[in-house]
Design a protein around this motif. Structure first.
Motif, PDB file in Angstrom:
ATOM      1  N   HIS A  51      -3.063  41.792  68.381  1.00  0.00           N
ATOM      2  CA  HIS A  51      -3.089  42.995  69.221  1.00  0.00           C
ATOM      3  C   HIS A  51      -3.236  44.281  68.407  1.00  0.00           C
ATOM      4  O   HIS A  51      -3.740  45.276  68.898  1.00  0.00           O
ATOM      5  N   LYS A  52      -2.847  44.251  67.144  1.00  0.00           N
ATOM      6  CA  LYS A  52      -3.021  45.439  66.298  1.00  0.00           C
ATOM      7  C   LYS A  52      -4.420  45.521  65.705  1.00  0.00           C
ATOM      8  O   LYS A  52      -4.785  46.534  65.112  1.00  0.00           O
ATOM      9  N   ARG A  56     -12.013  49.209  68.665  1.00  0.00           N
ATOM     10  CA  ARG A  56     -12.591  50.136  69.639  1.00  0.00           C
ATOM     11  C   ARG A  56     -14.077  50.134  69.355  1.00  0.00           C
ATOM     12  O   ARG A  56     -14.505  50.273  68.211  1.00  0.00           O
ATOM     13  N   ARG A  76      -8.064  47.347  75.836  1.00  0.00           N
ATOM     14  CA  ARG A  76      -6.998  48.317  76.088  1.00  0.00           C
ATOM     15  C   ARG A  76      -5.801  47.664  76.783  1.00  0.00           C
ATOM     16  O   ARG A  76      -4.655  47.891  76.409  1.00  0.00           O
ATOM     17  N   ASP A  77      -6.060  46.828  77.801  1.00  0.00           N
ATOM     18  CA  ASP A  77      -4.965  46.157  78.505  1.00  0.00           C
ATOM     19  C   ASP A  77      -4.234  45.172  77.595  1.00  0.00           C
ATOM     20  O   ASP A  77      -3.013  45.074  77.627  1.00  0.00           O
ATOM     21  N   TRP A  79      -3.999  45.356  74.333  1.00  0.00           N
ATOM     22  CA  TRP A  79      -3.239  46.147  73.358  1.00  0.00           C
ATOM     23  C   TRP A  79      -1.942  46.664  73.982  1.00  0.00           C
ATOM     24  O   TRP A  79      -0.893  46.607  73.357  1.00  0.00           O
ATOM     25  N   ARG A  80      -2.009  47.158  75.221  1.00  0.00           N
ATOM     26  CA  ARG A  80      -0.813  47.662  75.898  1.00  0.00           C
ATOM     27  C   ARG A  80       0.224  46.571  76.138  1.00  0.00           C
ATOM     28  O   ARG A  80       1.427  46.837  76.124  1.00  0.00           O
ATOM     29  N   GLN A  81      -0.239  45.346  76.384  1.00  0.00           N
ATOM     30  CA  GLN A  81       0.686  44.238  76.625  1.00  0.00           C
ATOM     31  C   GLN A  81       1.096  43.529  75.342  1.00  0.00           C
ATOM     32  O   GLN A  81       1.893  42.606  75.369  1.00  0.00           O
ATOM     33  N   GLY A  82       0.551  43.942  74.206  1.00  0.00           N
ATOM     34  CA  GLY A  82       0.896  43.340  72.925  1.00  0.00           C
ATOM     35  C   GLY A  82       0.333  41.941  72.756  1.00  0.00           C
ATOM     36  O   GLY A  82       0.942  41.104  72.107  1.00  0.00           O
TER      37      GLY A  82
END
Length: 92
Positions: A51-52, A56, A76-77, A79-82
């Motif tokens: 996720h890190k 982009r 994006r989703d 990344w937000r949820q890890g």
């Protein structure tokens, strides 16, 4: 449809498997909203990211799609949820 690339979709029952009918979105002058697509992960070379490490694309104007344990998500989703997963494609 949240990203603005589709105008709609519907499930079409068919044997042996159901299919998905997708309607792409166009601008008023009949130009497609999707101007480019790049496949990243291929059968011969799978690409996995944590996720890190989710990239982009196209200066943030493009959208990355990943296959994650919670289903197919945008970069994006995920990344937000890890969540990390298989990096499938970019659309811009």
């Amino acid at each position: 449809t949240r990203e603005g690339f589709l105008s709609g979709y519907k499930r079409v029952p068919q044997k042996p498997q159901d299919q998905l009918s997708i309607n792409l979105r166009y601008y008023e002058n009949q130009e497609p909203v999707i101007t480019g697509l790049k496949r990243v992960s291929k059968p011969g070379l799978r690409v996995y990211v944590g996720h890190k490490e989710i990239p982009r694309y196209y200066g943030g104007l493009g959208v990355a799609f990943l296959s994650t344990p919670k289903g197919m998500l945008t970069g994006r989703d995920a990344w937000r949820q890890g969540l990390g997963g298989e990096l499938l494609l970019y659309i811009w």
